[in-house]
Design a protein around this motif. Structure first.
Motif, short mmCIF file in Angstrom:
data_model
loop_
_atom_site.label_atom_id
_atom_site.label_comp_id
_atom_site.label_asym_id
_atom_site.label_seq_id
_atom_site.Cartn_x
_atom_site.Cartn_y
_atom_site.Cartn_z
N SER A 46 0.74 -1.12 -0.01
CA SER A 46 0.14 -0.15 -0.19
C SER A 46 0.76 1.19 0.13
O SER A 46 0.63 2.37 -0.48
CB SER A 46 -0.86 0.02 1.12
N LEU A 49 1.88 2.46 -3.48
CA LEU A 49 0.83 2.82 -4.44
C LEU A 49 0.75 4.34 -4.72
O LEU A 49 0.70 5.02 -3.92
CB LEU A 49 -0.41 2.29 -4.09
N ARG A 79 -9.39 0.51 -1.04
CA ARG A 79 -7.81 0.50 -1.16
C ARG A 79 -7.52 1.78 -1.98
O ARG A 79 -6.70 2.76 -1.97
CB ARG A 79 -7.16 -0.55 -1.48
N THR A 83 -5.88 5.56 -1.25
CA THR A 83 -4.64 5.73 -2.06
C THR A 83 -4.83 7.17 -2.56
O THR A 83 -3.84 8.11 -2.80
CB THR A 83 -4.41 4.97 -3.28
#
Length: 482
Positions: A46, A49, A79, A83
């Motif tokens: 994560s 990203l 997710r 981001t």
């Protein structure tokens, strides 16, 4: 409901510039291939990203939802939203879009309608985002029998699509207009006059036959070309023509329809194979081919039947009651028809899209709207607390956070990531929407505009004037004197 076909088209068209290979797969109806083309993003941690990965995460989620992996899709959507940093407009629109499609798949039409209506009304939304939202809105309105509203949404979408560089949007709109025409002709056929839900909806909401035909003609007649024609568009168009022929009593159309539903690659995920079979059963009944309808109904598996008895899928209950009559079992038919009528009525009462997300201060029940659906379960309690105390001018973020035992920062972050606005911003928006609803209500309590605002917890005249104009592009007095 046929939502996955148009969801796949919308997902592919929306990603055509950023993810051309994925888009091509989705427009061909190859959801599994589309998933495999973007699932590499799942291997990245994560913290690594970036903005370019957001589109891939949304694409993975879309493909997952189409393939029936609902929990995976929800996680990928979260997710993707997590981001996005520093772009509240993008986050707000993405939250509505992602939640809207998930709710559509769960047959929660009222909340779905509100999600997509927010996008249509959002000035920050791109033309493609508005087009997708209008297509989804039209589908919802059709599903609950509000065909005039569905047609209005499609007409608005067609006008916008005519100015858009991507021709696929206009072709998808034309296909959906044909879908509406075929589905309505089947469900309002003389032989299905006891299909109470569609009969009542047709009488109360539909235009005259000539007006409806004119709308369909406007939407389906287009000079837009797309080469090569996406397979999903071509397959669905052929399917609809065969379905219409069967509903006219043309028995020869049954064989190609049987062949189509036997090919799982054409009807993957979210119960699409079941819904296609249900289409054929209804078309057979409409065309007086009860034996064809009976043979297709017999092909529905137990697991598919479980889908058929879920909320708002009253077409299935209607079909089994009709076939029970044809098989000579009137007692069973009456029992099944009673279940059908009960479910149809429940859907009309609970899922017909409402006019607003917030009830008047006199009612403190949590509204079944899209905001609640877009928040994580824990933070829905915070939202409930906001609703219950919205008329209190001193309501603040610290107090709300303490009610669910989290820090103010945690509350702010959760709301930002989920709905694209802070708790304070949501409070202001809900109050303004409540004020507007009251001002538009002919039966509202007497008093000045500021009296109305005070009942919603707004105590500053300047804050009311500035906030109201910024939100609705008019003053409260202009709203009241419409």
């Amino acid at each position: 409901m046929f939502s996955t076909i148009y969801f796949a088209l919308s997902s592919g068209l929306a990603q055509k510039n950023r993810l051309p290979a994925y888009a091509a797969a989705m427009l061909d109806g190859a959801s599994e291939r589309g998933y495999c083309l973007v699932d590499d993003v799942l291997e990245r941690p994560s913290h690594k990203l970036d903005d370019a990965d957001v589109a891939r995460l949304v694409a993975v989620a879309d493909a997952s939802l189409l393939l029936g992996y609902d929990q995976d899709a929800e996680e990928m959507y979260r997710r993707a939203q997590k981001t996005i940093v520093g772009d509240d407009d993008r986050l707000r629109i993405m939250s509505c879009r992602n939640t809207g499609w998930q709710l559509m798949m769960r047959d929660r039409y009222a909340a779905t309608a509100k999600c997509f209506a927010r996008i249509v009304q959002d000035e920050a939304a791109s033309p493609a985002e508005v087009l997708e939202a209008l297509i989804a809105s039209a589908m919802v309105q059709h599903q609950v029998g509000r065909q005039r509203d569905a047609d209005d949404a499609l007409l608005q979408a067609a006008e916008l699509a005519d100015m858009h560089e991507e021709p696929g949007w206009r072709l998808a709109i034309a296909l959906l207009a044909r879908e509406f025409d075929v589905q309505l002709r089947i469900r309002t056929a003389t032989t299905l006059s006891d299909h109470a839900f569609w009969s009542s909806a047709h009488v109360t909401r539909a235009q005259s036959a000539s007006d409806r035909a004119d709308v369909t003609r406007k939407l389906t007649e287009t000079t837009v070309l797309m080469s090569p024609m996406p397979a999903l568009l071509a397959q669905r168009h052929e399917y609809l023509e065969q379905l219409a022929a069967l509903a006219r009593g043309e028995r020869i159309a049954a064989a190609p329809l049987f062949d189509a539903v036997s090919r799982p690659q054409h009807f993957r995920g979210a119960g699409q194979a079941f819904l296609a079979k249900l289409d054929i059963v209804l078309a057979g009944l409409a065309g007086g081919l009860d034996d064809v309808a009976d043979s297709v109904l017999a092909k529905i598996s137990r697991s598919e039947a479980d889908i058929g008895t879920r909320r708002c899928n009253f077409d299935y209950l209607y079909c089994v009651s009709k076939i029970a009559v044809w098989r000579g079992n009137p007692t069973e038919a009456l029992k099944l028809y009673a279940s059908y009528a009960s479910e149809a009525l429940r859907c009309l009462r609970s899922e017909t899209p409402g006019l607003g997300a917030i009830q008047s201060p006199a009612s403190r029940a949590l509204p079944a709207d899209d905001v609640s659906a877009r928040l994580p379960a824990k933070y829905r309690r915070a939202y409930r607390y906001i609703i219950e105390n919205l008329d209190r001018a001193d309501l603040n973020t610290r107090e709300i956070a303490s009610q669910i035992d989290v820090t103010e920062r945690a509350l702010q972050i959760a709301f930002k990531r989920s709905i694209g606005m802070s708790p304070g911003g949501l409070i202001r928006k809900l109050r303004l929407e409540g004020i507007r609803n009251d001002l538009l209500n002919d039966e509202r309590m007497q008093g000045s505009i500021f009296d109305t605002a005070s009942r919603w917890g707004v105590k500053s005249r300047s804050a009311l004037a500035k906030g109201y104009r910024r939100e609705f592009k008019e003053s409260p007095s202009e709203t009241m004197h419409r």
